[in-house]
Write an enzyme that holds these catalytic residues in place. Structure first.
Site, mmCIF file in Angstrom:
data_model
loop_
_atom_site.group_PDB
_atom_site.id
_atom_site.type_symbol
_atom_site.label_atom_id
_atom_site.label_comp_id
_atom_site.label_asym_id
_atom_site.label_seq_id
_atom_site.Cartn_x
_atom_site.Cartn_y
_atom_site.Cartn_z
ATOM 1 N N ASP A 37 -41.090 89.558 7.086
ATOM 2 C CA ASP A 37 -39.998 90.131 7.878
ATOM 3 C C ASP A 37 -39.976 89.552 9.284
ATOM 4 O OD1 ASP A 37 -39.350 91.613 5.684
ATOM 5 O OD2 ASP A 37 -39.580 93.564 6.629
ATOM 6 N N ASP A 74 -45.997 90.773 3.401
ATOM 7 C CA ASP A 74 -44.924 91.735 3.600
ATOM 8 C C ASP A 74 -44.521 91.783 5.071
ATOM 9 O OD1 ASP A 74 -43.080 93.727 3.149
ATOM 10 O OD2 ASP A 74 -44.545 95.289 2.715
ATOM 11 N N ASP A 89 -53.630 87.077 12.497
ATOM 12 C CA ASP A 89 -53.020 87.480 13.758
ATOM 13 C C ASP A 89 -52.650 86.262 14.605
ATOM 14 O OD1 ASP A 89 -55.745 87.157 13.769
ATOM 15 O OD2 ASP A 89 -56.180 88.787 15.142
ATOM 16 N N TYR A 134 -51.562 97.617 -1.595
ATOM 17 C CA TYR A 134 -50.530 98.440 -2.212
ATOM 18 C C TYR A 134 -50.916 98.925 -3.604
ATOM 19 C CZ TYR A 134 -47.658 96.540 1.566
ATOM 20 O OH TYR A 134 -47.164 96.182 2.801
ATOM 21 N N LYS A 149 -57.593 87.310 6.904
ATOM 22 C CA LYS A 149 -58.349 87.949 7.987
ATOM 23 C C LYS A 149 -59.840 87.871 7.674
ATOM 24 C CE LYS A 149 -58.412 90.405 11.857
ATOM 25 N NZ LYS A 149 -58.076 89.790 13.161
#
Length: 359
Positions: free
Chosen positions: A251, A247, A223, A141, A191
């Site tokens: 959620d 992020d 993952d 970001y 990752k």
């Protein structure tokens, strides 16, 4: 006196922050906390009034406060603006101004909320009580360069993921300290099988782990971790991860708590003025209908009491009050699943929590 800057924002932001302030005032009376609240425009409300989503005056007031309670920002009304001028960019700008580096999201499933979760009962039976600690100062970001361009091959977009070792280290140390005060388990998700930044992440976390031999540390590829978090949530205590992954999984994990409206967060600052907000957005489609769930914001106020005002008894009081309300069968629309439950408004939910604080 403790000064708290309240930034309600847009959509349902004013409705949910109103209830959280109501609860904070009740806790303040019970524990003799001298609380002073100042209210400020931010996001689209500030654009409409002043032409800027985040004014210098609001930033200054936040920095001078002991804590910031934030609602939500953004909406279709301001989506036509350029990226730098959009209402939702005010939160990113405020995070930068406050030198925020970690987003702490706390996930719990209150007794009686099992039916509101999309997860099978046998998975929930092990209990849901973990923290996701998301790095918040760098990553995709904030990385540069970031742009779009037209090329002979077609339109091209570039986002840059960047991390320095010190950014990973400070988040990891905060995570290990949290774990020491909980169940002494820390999971790092990244990752590393595909990204250089994640290989650095894993290496630095492993280096920090050597200073915390009492904490059980493990690494998971993001993952696989996303799947395991849903299938075996009771195994997790404190989970740390890079910005974008946090992020997304932050959620995803909300389904374990029954609703995204139930999840609080604290954004930890290097300069000691922390920011507190629910993890959901502005939900403009239900703005003004008095149906939004304020519990995520009320629990964010509890985190404010813990991390900014050092009032653990107030935290425990709010936790018990919310638990009693849920146990009593009271539900806002997002967590209402049965006719045996009493559906209540945003305002009524706040009033019920305050009432339980007195009992």
């Amino acid at each position: 006196m403790h000064h708290i800057a309240v930034l309600p924002g847009d959509g349902i932001g004013p409705e949910i922050t109103r209830e959280a302030v109501k609860v904070l005032k009740a806790v303040g009376r019970n524990h003799r906390l001298d609380l002073a609240f100042s209210h400020h425009l931010v996001g689209g409300a500030s654009i409409d009034a002043r032409g800027d989503a985040l004014s210098k005056e609001v930033v200054a007031s936040c920095k001078q406060s002991d804590a910031v309670l934030f609602g939500a920002v953004g909406g279709p009304k301001w989506d036509h603006l350029g990226m730098a001028d959009r209402a939702d960019q005010s939160l990113i700008r405020l995070r930068q101004e406050l030198a925020v580096y970690a987003n702490l999201r706390q996930f719990r499933l209150y007794a009686g909320m099992e039916d509101a979760s999309a997860i099978k009962a046998d998975i929930l039976a092990g209990g849901i009580d973990f923290i996701i600690l998301r790095e918040l100062s760098s990553g995709a970001y904030y990385g540069r360069p970031k742009f779009q361009e037209d090329t002979p091959q077609g339109r091209r977009a570039v986002d840059t993921i960047e991390y320095f070792d010190f950014q990973v280290e400070r988040l990891a140390r905060y995570g290990f300290e949290l774990a020491r005060h909980r169940r002494c388990k820390l999971t790092s998700m990244s990752k590393w099988n595909a990204l250089e930044t994640s290989r650095l992440w894993r290496d630095v976390v492993e280096e920090v782990a050597s200073d915390y031999p009492d904490v059980d540390t493990r690494h998971e590829i993001i993952d696989a971790g996303a799947m395991n978090l849903i299938l075996r949530p009771s195994e997790y205590d404190v989970i740390i991860m890079p910005n974008m992954f946090g992020d997304i999984l932050g959620d995803e994990a909300a389904v374990l708590a029954g609703s995204i409206g139930m999840v609080p967060s604290a954004e930890i600052s290097l300069d000691s003025t922390h920011l507190y907000e629910p993890i959901h957005g502005s939900a403009n489609d239900i703005e003004g209908k008095n149906v939004a769930n304020p519990i995520g914001t009320i629990l964010s106020a509890a985190l404010l009491l813990r991390y900014s005002l050092n009032c653990p008894n107030g935290v425990d009081d709010i936790d018990r009050a919310v638990g009693k309300v849920i146990e009593g069968g009271y539900r806002t629309a997002d967590i209402w699943t049965s006719k045996d439950q009493q559906r209540v408004s945003t305002t009524e939910m706040g009033d019920l929590v305050v009432e339980m604080l007195q009992n």
